[in-house]
Design a protein around this motif. Structure first.
Motif, mmCIF file in Angstrom:
data_model
loop_
_atom_site.group_PDB
_atom_site.id
_atom_site.type_symbol
_atom_site.label_atom_id
_atom_site.label_comp_id
_atom_site.label_asym_id
_atom_site.label_seq_id
_atom_site.Cartn_x
_atom_site.Cartn_y
_atom_site.Cartn_z
ATOM 1 N N ASN A 156 0.814 -1.204 0.000
ATOM 2 C CA ASN A 156 0.000 0.000 0.000
ATOM 3 C C ASN A 156 0.859 1.271 0.000
ATOM 4 N N ALA A 157 1.971 1.225 0.733
ATOM 5 C CA ALA A 157 2.894 2.371 0.739
ATOM 6 C C ALA A 157 3.420 2.600 -0.676
ATOM 7 N N PHE A 158 3.772 1.493 -1.341
ATOM 8 C CA PHE A 158 4.277 1.569 -2.710
ATOM 9 C C PHE A 158 3.209 2.106 -3.658
ATOM 10 N N ASP A 159 1.993 1.598 -3.479
ATOM 11 C CA ASP A 159 0.870 2.001 -4.326
ATOM 12 C C ASP A 159 0.582 3.501 -4.174
ATOM 13 N N LEU A 160 0.701 3.992 -2.955
ATOM 14 C CA LEU A 160 0.476 5.420 -2.707
ATOM 15 C C LEU A 160 1.544 6.261 -3.415
ATOM 16 N N ILE A 161 2.772 5.782 -3.396
ATOM 17 C CA ILE A 161 3.855 6.499 -4.091
ATOM 18 C C ILE A 161 3.627 6.441 -5.604
ATOM 19 N N LEU A 162 3.315 5.235 -6.107
ATOM 20 C CA LEU A 162 3.066 5.092 -7.552
ATOM 21 C C LEU A 162 1.970 6.042 -8.024
ATOM 22 N N GLY A 163 0.922 6.130 -7.213
ATOM 23 C CA GLY A 163 -0.222 6.956 -7.584
ATOM 24 C C GLY A 163 0.106 8.441 -7.642
ATOM 25 N N GLU A 164 1.132 8.860 -6.907
ATOM 26 C CA GLU A 164 1.507 10.276 -6.876
ATOM 27 C C GLU A 164 2.582 10.645 -7.905
ATOM 28 N N LEU A 165 3.258 9.639 -8.466
ATOM 29 C CA LEU A 165 4.390 9.937 -9.355
ATOM 30 C C LEU A 165 3.984 10.814 -10.533
ATOM 31 N N GLN A 217 2.812 14.413 -9.674
ATOM 32 C CA GLN A 217 3.962 15.212 -9.214
ATOM 33 C C GLN A 217 4.845 15.632 -10.379
ATOM 34 N N ARG A 240 0.461 -5.825 -9.098
ATOM 35 C CA ARG A 240 -0.347 -6.871 -8.474
ATOM 36 C C ARG A 240 -1.238 -7.632 -9.450
ATOM 37 N N ARG A 262 -7.274 4.954 -9.835
ATOM 38 C CA ARG A 262 -7.549 6.113 -8.997
ATOM 39 C C ARG A 262 -8.189 7.262 -9.766
ATOM 40 N N PHE A 282 4.660 6.287 -18.011
ATOM 41 C CA PHE A 282 5.454 5.688 -16.939
ATOM 42 C C PHE A 282 5.724 4.198 -17.173
#
Lengths: 170, 188
Positions: free
Chosen positions: A21-30, A33, A89, A115, A134
């Motif tokens: 989930n931490a990874f997914d949150l970062i991926l979603g923001e890349l 940003q 996943r 998202r 990406f």
């Protein structure tokens, strides 16, 4: 030895783990940003920068997790199964090749689209394009790191499907 | 608060409710992003720090829901409790590390998190002349965003980082005010 055994993504005995989930949150923001940064630095969004970020990640994945060489089809299978599974996943749903250097990979439920609110057809292309850059970059980076020069074009024929057209160069 | 010790809560959530991924994959993805930001901002590290903080803030706003749902943690009775929850449940559940909480100010409004095993910083070497770069500054934004969603306005900043050759990796968190129960405005 199969590709899967040679390049293991996280099955080493001493691997450290964090929450997906931490990874997914970062991926979603890349992507948002990178777009914001492009806008403020260059005055316009620049999809090539996002592709480049993906390319860096692709190179780093191979550098960190393996450096073997298989034939190109084996490498494509590695991307479709192992890489996609660990990053998003799920596996790529379909891999086609003309056996003359062209590969078509189809993901019918692309994770980074999840998202996004479902756009109208006319908005789809504009909104989705940066999100395609990406993974296209990741694929190009992995191929390059494993010795295969290729161009990777991504398109979305309809939300949330993504098709990657990969043309290898000899 | 739950009656169970927080450490046990964090460990149980980590063991039973978390889909896990290789930490190196996350570290290299984050590292690629920081490298690209450094290039885009032409090594203006203040701007890189700011962007990482912003990114973290957006993540913090979204992360809190998942945190509350999975941990079952209720309202904290004090800021001291909050600090313990952040460390033993929050960091544990997302990053599988438990930072030390220490360095409390006399008024109980400021504490430090010491991250001994920073998963984002694995294999990282900073470029030369990057003394201003707080490589893991995303954490500060995450703390700010997540706490804002629970009505606590905080300021979070790096004090030191082993990547910069310092003895410890320390984030200082200061409670600015308790917000009234209302939906916070999204920051753009």
């Amino acid at each position: 030895m199969t590709m899967e055994q040679e390049i293991s993504l996280g099955s080493e005995p001493h691997a450290m783990f964090v929450s997906y989930n931490a990874f997914d949150l970062i991926l979603g923001e890349l992507v948002p940003q990178m777009q914001e940064v492009s806008q403020s630095v260059y005055g316009h969004t620049n999809p090539a920068r996002i592709e480049q970020l993906g390319w860096r990640v692709g190179l780093a994945i191979v550098e960190r997790f393996g450096s073997t060489k298989g034939d190109t089809l084996e490498i494509m299978k590695f991307i479709c199964k192992d890489v996609w599974l660990v990053l998003f996943r799920k596996q790529i749903d379909n891999l086609k090749t003309n056996h003359r250097g062209v590969y078509v990979l189809t993901d019918t439920q692309f994770r980074l689209f999840q998202r996004m609110s479902r756009p109208t057809p006319s908005e789809t292309i504009a909104m989705a394009t940066p999100y395609l850059e990406f993974p296209a970059g990741i694929i190009r980076g992995i191929l390059e790191a494993l010795g295969v020069k290729a161009s990777v074009k991504a398109e979305t024929p309809g939300f949330p499907t993504v098709v990657f057209h990969i043309t290898t160069m000899h | 608060m739950t009656s169970k010790p927080l450490k046990a809560v964090g460990e149980e959530v980590w063991k039973t409710k978390i889909d896990k991924v290789n930490a190196e994959l996350v570290a290299l993805t984050y590292g690629s992003l920081v490298a690209q930001l450094c290039r885009d901002f032409e090594n203006n590290y203040d701007r890189v720090n700011e962007q990482l903080d912003k990114m973290g803030y957006n993540i913090g706003l979204r992360l809190i829901e998942d945190f509350l749902a999975r941990s079952g943690i209720g309202r904290c009775s004090s800021f001291k409790d909050t600090a313990e929850v952040i460390s033993k449940v929050g960091f544990k559940m997302f990053l599988n590390v438990v930072p030390r909480v220490s360095n409390w100010s006399a008024d109980g409004k400021t504490f430090s998190l010491y991250i001994d095993d920073n998963p984002l910083a694995d294999f990282v070497e900073l470029p030369p002349q990057s003394e201003n770069l707080w490589y893991s500054n995303i954490y500060c934004g995450v703390l700010r965003g997540a706490l804002e969603m629970t009505q606590m306005q905080v300021h979070a900043e790096f004090v030191s980082d082993v990547l910069q050759g310092h003895a410890a990796t320390e984030i200082k968190v200061q409670l600015l005010q308790i917000l009234k129960d209302e939906i916070p405005a999204a920051e753009e």
